[in-house]
Motif scaffolding. Structure first.
Motif, mmCIF file in Angstrom:
data_model
loop_
_atom_site.group_PDB
_atom_site.id
_atom_site.type_symbol
_atom_site.label_atom_id
_atom_site.label_comp_id
_atom_site.label_asym_id
_atom_site.label_seq_id
_atom_site.Cartn_x
_atom_site.Cartn_y
_atom_site.Cartn_z
ATOM 1 N N TYR A 128 0.846 -1.191 0.000
ATOM 2 C CA TYR A 128 0.000 0.000 0.000
ATOM 3 C C TYR A 128 0.879 1.238 0.000
ATOM 4 O O TYR A 128 1.876 1.310 0.724
ATOM 5 N N ASN A 129 0.515 2.183 -0.844
ATOM 6 C CA ASN A 129 1.257 3.433 -0.956
ATOM 7 C C ASN A 129 0.290 4.610 -0.886
ATOM 8 O O ASN A 129 -0.546 4.793 -1.769
ATOM 9 N N LYS A 130 0.359 5.350 0.219
ATOM 10 C CA LYS A 130 -0.496 6.516 0.448
ATOM 11 C C LYS A 130 -1.980 6.180 0.279
ATOM 12 O O LYS A 130 -2.738 6.922 -0.334
ATOM 13 N N GLY A 131 -2.353 5.027 0.808
ATOM 14 C CA GLY A 131 -3.754 4.619 0.802
ATOM 15 C C GLY A 131 -4.187 3.819 -0.404
ATOM 16 O O GLY A 131 -5.313 3.320 -0.435
ATOM 17 N N GLU A 132 -3.316 3.666 -1.391
ATOM 18 C CA GLU A 132 -3.657 2.931 -2.609
ATOM 19 C C GLU A 132 -2.987 1.563 -2.627
ATOM 20 O O GLU A 132 -1.795 1.451 -2.318
ATOM 21 N N GLU A 133 -3.766 0.541 -2.984
ATOM 22 C CA GLU A 133 -3.192 -0.790 -3.132
ATOM 23 C C GLU A 133 -2.355 -0.863 -4.392
ATOM 24 O O GLU A 133 -2.787 -0.417 -5.465
ATOM 25 N N ILE A 134 -1.158 -1.428 -4.293
ATOM 26 C CA ILE A 134 -0.288 -1.593 -5.460
ATOM 27 C C ILE A 134 0.180 -3.047 -5.527
ATOM 28 O O ILE A 134 0.240 -3.738 -4.516
ATOM 29 N N LYS A 135 0.480 -3.496 -6.742
ATOM 30 C CA LYS A 135 0.994 -4.842 -6.947
ATOM 31 C C LYS A 135 2.434 -4.747 -7.449
ATOM 32 O O LYS A 135 2.735 -3.983 -8.361
ATOM 33 N N LEU A 136 3.306 -5.546 -6.837
ATOM 34 C CA LEU A 136 4.725 -5.519 -7.158
ATOM 35 C C LEU A 136 5.224 -6.932 -7.417
ATOM 36 O O LEU A 136 4.577 -7.917 -7.038
ATOM 37 N N LYS A 137 6.380 -7.041 -8.033
ATOM 38 C CA LYS A 137 6.943 -8.338 -8.372
ATOM 39 C C LYS A 137 7.561 -8.976 -7.128
ATOM 40 O O LYS A 137 8.263 -8.311 -6.365
ATOM 41 N N PRO A 138 7.308 -10.278 -6.912
ATOM 42 C CA PRO A 138 7.882 -10.936 -5.734
ATOM 43 C C PRO A 138 9.406 -10.978 -5.784
ATOM 44 O O PRO A 138 10.002 -11.110 -6.839
ATOM 45 N N TYR A 139 9.987 -10.848 -4.643
ATOM 46 C CA TYR A 139 11.442 -10.853 -4.424
ATOM 47 C C TYR A 139 12.153 -9.782 -5.245
ATOM 48 O O TYR A 139 13.263 -9.961 -5.743
ATOM 49 N N SER A 140 11.481 -8.639 -5.366
ATOM 50 C CA SER A 140 12.078 -7.461 -5.984
ATOM 51 C C SER A 140 12.252 -6.405 -4.891
ATOM 52 O O SER A 140 12.054 -6.681 -3.713
ATOM 53 N N GLY A 141 12.628 -5.188 -5.286
ATOM 54 C CA GLY A 141 12.722 -4.086 -4.341
ATOM 55 C C GLY A 141 13.721 -4.320 -3.231
ATOM 56 O O GLY A 141 13.438 -4.038 -2.059
ATOM 57 N N ARG A 179 9.233 -7.095 3.718
ATOM 58 C CA ARG A 179 10.374 -7.672 2.999
ATOM 59 C C ARG A 179 11.014 -8.771 3.834
ATOM 60 O O ARG A 179 10.974 -8.730 5.068
ATOM 61 N N PHE A 180 11.633 -9.719 3.142
ATOM 62 C CA PHE A 180 12.237 -10.885 3.782
ATOM 63 C C PHE A 180 13.575 -11.186 3.110
ATOM 64 O O PHE A 180 13.726 -11.011 1.897
ATOM 65 N N GLY A 181 14.533 -11.641 3.890
ATOM 66 C CA GLY A 181 15.809 -12.074 3.343
ATOM 67 C C GLY A 181 16.342 -13.262 4.109
ATOM 68 O O GLY A 181 15.914 -13.551 5.236
ATOM 69 N N THR A 182 17.278 -13.977 3.501
ATOM 70 C CA THR A 182 17.829 -15.166 4.122
ATOM 71 C C THR A 182 19.347 -15.188 3.948
ATOM 72 O O THR A 182 19.944 -14.274 3.391
ATOM 73 N N ALA A 183 19.976 -16.228 4.431
ATOM 74 C CA ALA A 183 21.410 -16.420 4.291
ATOM 75 C C ALA A 183 21.674 -17.915 4.151
ATOM 76 O O ALA A 183 20.878 -18.727 4.626
ATOM 77 N N PRO A 184 22.756 -18.302 3.482
ATOM 78 C CA PRO A 184 23.773 -17.472 2.858
ATOM 79 C C PRO A 184 23.185 -16.605 1.733
ATOM 80 O O PRO A 184 22.090 -16.886 1.241
ATOM 81 N N PHE A 185 23.948 -15.599 1.345
ATOM 82 C CA PHE A 185 23.463 -14.604 0.387
ATOM 83 C C PHE A 185 23.006 -15.220 -0.926
ATOM 84 O O PHE A 185 22.083 -14.727 -1.565
ATOM 85 N N PHE A 186 23.619 -16.354 -1.335
ATOM 86 C CA PHE A 186 23.261 -16.930 -2.637
ATOM 87 C C PHE A 186 21.872 -17.557 -2.630
ATOM 88 O O PHE A 186 21.284 -17.774 -3.686
ATOM 89 N N TRP A 187 21.317 -17.841 -1.431
ATOM 90 C CA TRP A 187 19.922 -18.306 -1.393
ATOM 91 C C TRP A 187 18.995 -17.205 -1.906
ATOM 92 O O TRP A 187 17.994 -17.488 -2.569
ATOM 93 N N ASN A 188 19.322 -15.952 -1.610
ATOM 94 C CA ASN A 188 18.521 -14.845 -2.137
ATOM 95 C C ASN A 188 18.602 -14.785 -3.658
ATOM 96 O O ASN A 188 17.610 -14.512 -4.329
ATOM 97 N N TRP A 189 19.774 -15.052 -4.196
ATOM 98 C CA TRP A 189 19.909 -15.088 -5.655
ATOM 99 C C TRP A 189 19.027 -16.191 -6.238
ATOM 100 O O TRP A 189 18.388 -16.021 -7.282
ATOM 101 N N GLY A 190 19.025 -17.360 -5.544
ATOM 102 C CA GLY A 190 18.195 -18.460 -6.016
ATOM 103 C C GLY A 190 16.713 -18.120 -5.977
ATOM 104 O O GLY A 190 15.963 -18.440 -6.911
ATOM 105 N N MET A 191 16.289 -17.449 -4.921
ATOM 106 C CA MET A 191 14.883 -17.048 -4.822
ATOM 107 C C MET A 191 14.526 -16.074 -5.943
ATOM 108 O O MET A 191 13.442 -16.175 -6.545
ATOM 109 N N GLN A 192 15.417 -15.149 -6.239
ATOM 110 C CA GLN A 192 15.165 -14.213 -7.335
ATOM 111 C C GLN A 192 15.074 -14.958 -8.664
ATOM 112 O O GLN A 192 14.217 -14.644 -9.504
ATOM 113 N N ALA A 193 15.939 -15.953 -8.851
ATOM 114 C CA ALA A 193 15.924 -16.726 -10.088
ATOM 115 C C ALA A 193 14.616 -17.495 -10.236
ATOM 116 O O ALA A 193 14.008 -17.519 -11.318
ATOM 117 N N PHE A 194 14.151 -18.127 -9.144
ATOM 118 C CA PHE A 194 12.881 -18.848 -9.194
ATOM 119 C C PHE A 194 11.730 -17.900 -9.539
ATOM 120 O O PHE A 194 10.858 -18.216 -10.346
#
Length: 328
Positions: A128-141, A179-194
Motif C-alpha cells: 500500500y502506498n499513500k492509501g492505494e493498493e499496489i501490486k509488485l513483483k515478488p522478491y524485488s525491491g 520484505r524478507f531475506g535469508t542467508a547465505p546470500f546466494f539463497w537470495n539469488w536463487g529465490m530471485q531466479a525462481f
C-alpha cells in the motif's frame, strides 16, 4: 471427526499449510461448532481473511479466535500495533509502516519454510502506498537493512505477507510493505531466479513445488548446518510529526522462538484477553492492549536483542555522526 476430536479441548492450535485453500477453514468451523477457542499459525493472506469471514459465527458462539498468531505474522503485528499506539498517544499520526524479516537458512523449519517461500514467489506482492493498493513483483525491491547486534546488515526483498493487508486495514497506516531475506546470500539469488524464471502456475502447484523442494533438500540441509537458524524482525514506523521509531526482535533459533510465540498467544486467549470473534493479532479485541506487553515478554524469552519504540540509530551497528564530530 474434527468435532469429535475437539470435544473437551480448551484450545485448538491450527497450522494452516502453505497450500491450504483459502476456502478450507474446517478446523476453525469445528472449533466454533464445539465452542473451542482457536488460534492458527498461518502465513497466507487469502486464508487469514477467509478465517476472518467467520467472525460473526464465532462471536455468536462466544468463541475467541485469532488468525496469523505466530512469530511473523503474529508477534510482528503486535509490535506494529504498539508502535502505532505509542505515536498516536503523542498526537502523531503514522504514515509508513515497514516489516523487515531475516532468517538464516530455513530457520530449522526445513520443508515448511521452503514450500511457503516457493508458493509466495508465485504471488504478486500486495503493498500500500499513500492509501492505494499496489501490486509488485515478488522478491524485488531489494533493501539493505541493519538488524543490529548479532545479525547486522542484510538484504531483504518484497514478499506478499498477510500482515501488510491487516495492518493497512486495521491500524490505518496508509503506506505498508513487508520484505524478507535469508542467508547465505546466494539463497537470495536463487529465490530471485525462481521468481523470474519459473511460471507462477508452477509455483502455485503443490505437487510440482514438493518435487522442487525434494531436489534441493539435501543441499539445503547441508547448508542449514552451517548457516544456523538465527531470526530477526524489524518493524519501522515513520510518522507525521517527524518521529521515526522501530521495534527489533532477534533470537538465535527460529524453531524455539516460534514455540514461545505460539504459546504466548495461546496463554493470552486462555487467560481471557481475547473477545469472542475472529481477530488479527493487532486488533485490541484479539489481544487486549493491556495484555500486549506480557505477550511480547513471553514471546521474547531467550532473545539476544529485543527493543521497542526506539529510534533506529540506537540499535543499528554503524555509528552515526550527530554533529561536531560526535558519533552515536
Amino acid at each position: 471427526m474434527l468435532e469429535k476430536a475437539l470435544q473437551g479441548v480448551d484450545l485448538v492450535v491450527h497450522t494452516a499449510g502453505p497450500f491450504q485453500r483459502a476456502e478450507e477453514c474446517t478446523v476453525l468451523q469445528a472449533a466454533i461448532s464445539t465452542k473451542t477457542a482457536y488460534i492458527d499459525v498461518c502465513d497466507d493472506t487469502d486464508y487469514s481473511w477467509r478465517a476472518k469471514s467467520f467472525h460473526e459465527q464465532a462471536k455468536a458462539a462466544g468463541i475467541p479466535a485469532i488468525t496469523t498468531a505466530g512469530i511473523y505474522p503474529g508477534v510482528s503485528n503486535v509490535m506494529a500495533a504498539e508502535l502505532v499506539r505509542a505515536v498516536r498517544s503523542e498526537n502523531g499520526e503514522p504514515e509508513r509502516l515497514r516489516f523487515f524479516y531475516y532468517t538464516a537458512g530455513t530457520g530449522g523449519a526445513g520443508p515448511t519454510i521452503l514450500t511457503t517461500s516457493f508458493r509466495l514467489l508465485g504471488e504478486d506482492v500486495i503493498a500500500y502506498n499513500k492509501g492505494e493498493e499496489i501490486k509488485l513483483k515478488p522478491y524485488s525491491g531489494a533493501m539493505t537493512i541493519d538488524f543490529g547486534k548479532g545479525v547486522r546488515k542484510k538484504n531483504v526483498y518484497l514478499l506478499n505477507l498477510p500482515e501488510v493487508k491487516s495492518a493497512f486495514k486495521i491500524l490505518g497506516v496508509p503506506t505498508v510493505s513487508a520484505r524478507f531475506g535469508t542467508a547465505p546470500f546466494f539463497w537470495n539469488w536463487g529465490m530471485q531466479a525462481f521468481a523470474n524464471l519459473l511460471p507462477a502456475e508452477f509455483l502455485r502447484d503443490k505437487v510440482k513445488v514438493q518435487k522442487l523442494y525434494k531436489s534441493v533438500d539435501p543441499l539445503v540441509r547441508a547448508i542449514d548446518g552451517i548457516a544456523g537458524e538465527r531470526v530477526s524482525m524489524r518493524v519501522d514506523l515513520d510518522c507525521s510529526n517527524g518521529r521515526n521509531t522501530i521495534g527489533l526482535f532477534t533470537h538465535k533459533k527460529l524453531s524455539v522462538l516460534v514455540g514461545f510465540a505460539t504459546a504466548a498467544f495461546a496463554l493470552a486467549v486462555l487467560e481471557g484477553n481475547t473477545q469472542p470473534g475472529v481477530w488479527f493479532p493487532e486488533e485490541p479485541e484479539g489481544i487486549a492492549i493491556e495484555a500486549r506487553k506480557l505477550l511480547l515478554e513471553r514471546a521474547s524469552q531467550g532473545t539476544s536483542n529485543f527493543v521497542m519504540n526506539k529510534p533506529s540509530w540506537m540499535v543499528e551497528t554503524d555509528p552515526k555522526e550527530v554533529g561536531l564530530g560526535i558519533y552515536v
